[in-house]
Design an enzyme around this catalytic site. Structure first.
Site, PDB file in Angstrom:
ATOM      1  N   TYR A 168       0.875  -1.176   0.000  1.00 37.55           N
ATOM      2  CA  TYR A 168       0.000   0.000   0.000  1.00 37.55           C
ATOM      3  C   TYR A 168       0.913   1.227   0.000  1.00 37.55           C
ATOM      4  O   TYR A 168       1.972   1.223  -0.621  1.00 37.55           O
ATOM      5  CB  TYR A 168      -0.948  -0.107   1.205  1.00 37.55           C
ATOM      6  N   ASN A 171       0.782  11.984  -0.613  1.00 41.65           N
ATOM      7  CA  ASN A 171       1.484  10.734  -0.905  1.00 41.65           C
ATOM      8  C   ASN A 171       1.966  10.741  -2.349  1.00 41.65           C
ATOM      9  O   ASN A 171       1.398  11.442  -3.186  1.00 41.65           O
ATOM     10  CB  ASN A 171       0.540   9.537  -0.707  1.00 41.65           C
ATOM     11  N   LYS A 187      -5.452  -1.229  -2.414  1.00 39.83           N
ATOM     12  CA  LYS A 187      -6.560  -0.857  -1.530  1.00 39.83           C
ATOM     13  C   LYS A 187      -7.363  -2.086  -1.118  1.00 39.83           C
ATOM     14  O   LYS A 187      -7.769  -2.237   0.044  1.00 39.83           O
ATOM     15  CB  LYS A 187      -7.483   0.133  -2.247  1.00 39.83           C
ATOM     16  N   GLU A 218     -11.475   5.656  -6.792  1.00 41.77           N
ATOM     17  CA  GLU A 218     -10.120   5.895  -6.288  1.00 41.77           C
ATOM     18  C   GLU A 218      -9.271   6.618  -7.333  1.00 41.77           C
ATOM     19  O   GLU A 218      -9.162   6.178  -8.481  1.00 41.77           O
ATOM     20  CB  GLU A 218      -9.459   4.556  -5.928  1.00 41.77           C
ATOM     21  N   ASP A 219      -8.678   7.722  -6.932  1.00 43.12           N
ATOM     22  CA  ASP A 219      -7.676   8.439  -7.733  1.00 43.12           C
ATOM     23  C   ASP A 219      -8.185   8.863  -9.105  1.00 43.12           C
ATOM     24  O   ASP A 219      -7.528   8.681 -10.129  1.00 43.12           O
ATOM     25  CB  ASP A 219      -6.400   7.601  -7.860  1.00 43.12           C
ATOM     26  N   ASP A 225     -13.002   7.701  -2.055  1.00 44.06           N
ATOM     27  CA  ASP A 225     -12.096   7.676  -0.918  1.00 44.06           C
ATOM     28  C   ASP A 225     -11.228   8.923  -0.845  1.00 44.06           C
ATOM     29  O   ASP A 225     -10.914   9.406   0.240  1.00 44.06           O
ATOM     30  CB  ASP A 225     -11.215   6.425  -0.975  1.00 44.06           C
ATOM     31  N   ASP A 226     -10.839   9.467  -1.983  1.00 40.18           N
ATOM     32  CA  ASP A 226      -9.988  10.662  -1.980  1.00 40.18           C
ATOM     33  C   ASP A 226     -10.712  11.858  -1.387  1.00 40.18           C
ATOM     34  O   ASP A 226     -10.111  12.674  -0.694  1.00 40.18           O
ATOM     35  CB  ASP A 226      -9.533  10.991  -3.409  1.00 40.18           C
ATOM     36  N   ARG A 252      -5.247  10.257 -11.721  1.00 39.08           N
ATOM     37  CA  ARG A 252      -4.504  11.019 -10.703  1.00 39.08           C
ATOM     38  C   ARG A 252      -4.074  10.061  -9.607  1.00 39.08           C
ATOM     39  O   ARG A 252      -4.650  10.033  -8.523  1.00 39.08           O
ATOM     40  CB  ARG A 252      -5.369  12.147 -10.126  1.00 39.08           C
TER      41      ARG A 252
END
Length: 603
Positions: free
Chosen positions: A130, A445, A201, A272-273, A295-296, A183
């Site tokens: 992760y 991150n 994840k 996600e992303d 989640d972001d 992203r």
């Protein structure tokens, strides 16, 4: 009636306790011989007992000696420690990728052993599968690729997704992590290589939340890439075309979502992303139609809010004083705006709709005010009016250093994706904070994108700070036996519990109340004494217990909002009458744990 319901719940929980300590029930398989050895869901390597080898047609396909699960575990750990020893002194990227490879090979071969190793060594292995190593893996995924995991839907599949979804072999899927690779962390557009983030994840979902690995599905939605380096790379595995935009893009996502929920109407999809414009667009488009969350935006916001509430407690103040905190947020992407929005909601709950907390939002062009031209729609509600900042001597586009010097914030929070933006001048300015214990959150991150390091924060902002980061840093030696504590403000503390609690509640969508319950549960996990020592988040070694508590809080919120429809044999009536302790126990007992189940062949 209430007593009868409570009695039924207690009976079910007692029954689950008995079953949890019994020999695992048999697992029906429709394969024999070498097909089983090549299937990581069922493969036990040399752990198949002789009777099982006979009934599954495995005699002669394995060495004669039967190796126990514990011996296999010890053998792998010995290999891993040997790798650590042999790679000492090599570049960090080489070492971390070597560690990822050995874990990935186990994952490809034997999922039961892989997840047991991961669960038992979560603090050491989470940074490999992760954050932060997953970013490096995504950057190199086309070269690292050996065998497929998950599903890939692309722009050329338009019109075929409803049939494609049935190519996945598992009849039931509970949890999906979806990315379009636009992203990835702070690394930008990585195209199809972003599948690595979905895989990582979901590994955390299995390890932390006990989601059965046969019921998870990582998915890449490949709509092209605008990363020219990838398009020029002969090894790149994705579509070689620019990204789709506008209605053409949304039509692809629409078709995908319809296909998923046609086959698995109770699945949860975690976005996600996605780049900011599509992250907010898809969240608003789907959140009331499907059981999904981003989640972001929402997970990051919850983890940050838990840390922000903890930083208030670190000052020895009551949580209600959160509305008086001065906070500067750097980064107006999906994560930064998600944090800002949840912080504003929390302040409104505490002080009512008239709350006007001193929260300031900056992007690459400085302080965002209502005078900004072409302001992003998602950022517009958080822009400061000129009258709110004139008294501070600030203006539209004021630099980060200016804002910190004049606002003297209690909290400086970064989700900018710009490594080192909290430079020495900015950190020195935090020494003049109006807080006795200012908080610095460098949450971007991977590690190279962190706004500052832990060492820099304690060196330049002073020893009496609270520090949190998105990637792991070591605690800082301050001398004289003192250490500056590093908190990892990572989404892994929340998203597994959000997913698990939603699944067990049977809710058809994820409400703001369920997300806020998750954040507040995490915030309350630490004691006042811990917070005053600068410890805002628990050890990752406790991740299963944390997830059980968070999942139970999410489930209770769903029940309170009358969104819960139950899961499996536990209906909404039983959920409604569970005590707080019973919800935690129910969530805990529902977690999958990796042990070898007896396999029985059925044609």
């Amino acid at each position: 009636m209430w007593r009868l319901a409570r009695s039924a719940v207690a009976s079910n929980l007692r029954r689950s306790r008995r079953f949890s300590t019994a020999i695992p029930g048999p697992c029906i398989v429709h394969k024999r011989g070498a097909d089983i050895l090549h299937d990581p869901w069922f493969n036990k390597d040399t752990g198949f007992p002789l009777t099982e080898r006979d009934r599954l047609g495995l005699r002669g396909l394995l060495p004669p000696r039967v190796i126990s699960f514990e011996q296999q575990y010890a053998r792998f750990m010995e290999s891993f420690r040997s790798l650590e020893k042999n790679t000492q002194g090599q570049p960090d990227s080489t070492v971390t990728l070597s560690k990822w490879r050995i874990l990935n090979r186990l994952h490809d071969r034997n999922e039961t052993l892989y997840y047991r190793v991961l669960i038992d060594n979560i603090k050491d292995f989470a940074p490999i599968i992760y954050t932060p190593t997953v970013g490096l893996v995504c950057q190199n995924y086309s070269g690292l690729f050996r065998r497929p995991r998950g599903m890939y839907f692309c722009a050329k599949d338009k019109g075929e997704m409803m049939s494609m979804i049935y190519n996945w072999p598992s009849h039931q899927v509970d949890m999906i992590v979806l990315t379009d690779g636009s992203r990835i962390l702070g690394l930008g557009d990585l195209g199809v290589q972003g599948i690595g983030i979905a895989i990582g994840k979901l590994d955390m979902y299995v390890a932390a939340a006990g989601i059965n690995p046969q019921r998870i599905l990582p998915i890449m939605l490949d709509v092209g890439t605008n990363n020219q380096k990838l398009l020029d790379n002969p090894l790149y595995l994705g579509l070689r075309q620019p990204r789709l935009e506008g209605e053409e893009y949304l039509s692809i996502v629409d078709e995908f979502m319809e296909a998923v929920y046609t086959r698995w109407p109770k699945a949860i999809v975690q976005f996600e992303d996605f780049q900011m414009k599509w992250a907010f667009e898809t969240l608003q488009r789907y959140r009331k139609r499907f059981c999904m969350f981003n989640d972001d935006i929402q997970g990051t916001a919850g983890v940050a809010l838990a840390g922000l509430l903890g930083s208030v407690r670190a000052q020895g103040r009551p949580l209600a004083d959160f509305v008086n905190q001065k906070m500067v947020v750097v980064g107006a992407g999906s994560a930064g705006l998600g944090v800002f929005n949840m912080a504003m909601q929390a302040a409104s709950r505490m002080a009512g709709t008239t709350a006007n907390p001193q929260f300031f939002l900056l992007d690459k062009d400085g302080l965002i005010t209502k005078e900004r031209k072409n302001i992003a729609p998602a950022a517009a509600p958080f822009a400061k009016a000129p009258g709110e900042i004139e008294g501070l001597g600030l203006r539209e586009g004021a630099s980060l250093v200016e804002v910190v010097k004049k606002v003297k914030p209690h909290v400086l929070l970064g989700l900018s994706g710009v490594g080192g933006i909290f430079n020495q001048e900015v950190l020195n300015a935090m020494r003049e904070s109006d807080s006795t214990k200012p908080a610095i959150f460098a949450m971007s991150n991977p590690t190279m994108n962190a706004e500052c390091t832990a060492v820099d924060a304690f060196t330049h902002a002073g020893e009496n700070i609270v520090f949190a980061s998105g990637s792991p840093f070591e605690n800082v030696d301050l001398g004289n036996g003192k250490f500056g504590h590093v908190n990892q403000a990572n989404n892994m503390y929340l998203f597994p519990g959000i997913g698990l609690g939603t699944l067990l509640s049977g809710a058809h969508f994820i409400s703001d109340g369920m997300l806020q319950a998750a954040a507040e549960c995490l915030a309350s996990y630490m004691t006042d004494e811990d917070c005053q020592r600068g410890i805002l988040y628990p050890s990752i070694n406790s991740i299963r217990h944390i997830t059980a508590e968070v999942g139970a809080a999410v489930m209770r919120a769903a029940v309170a909002e009358e969104l819960a429809e139950g899961h499996g044999d536990v209906g909404p009536r039983e959920l409604m009458h569970m005590s707080k302790e019973e919800t935690v126990e129910y969530v805990t007992r529902s977690m999958w744990y990796p042990v070898y189940s007896p396999l029985v062949h059925e044609k």
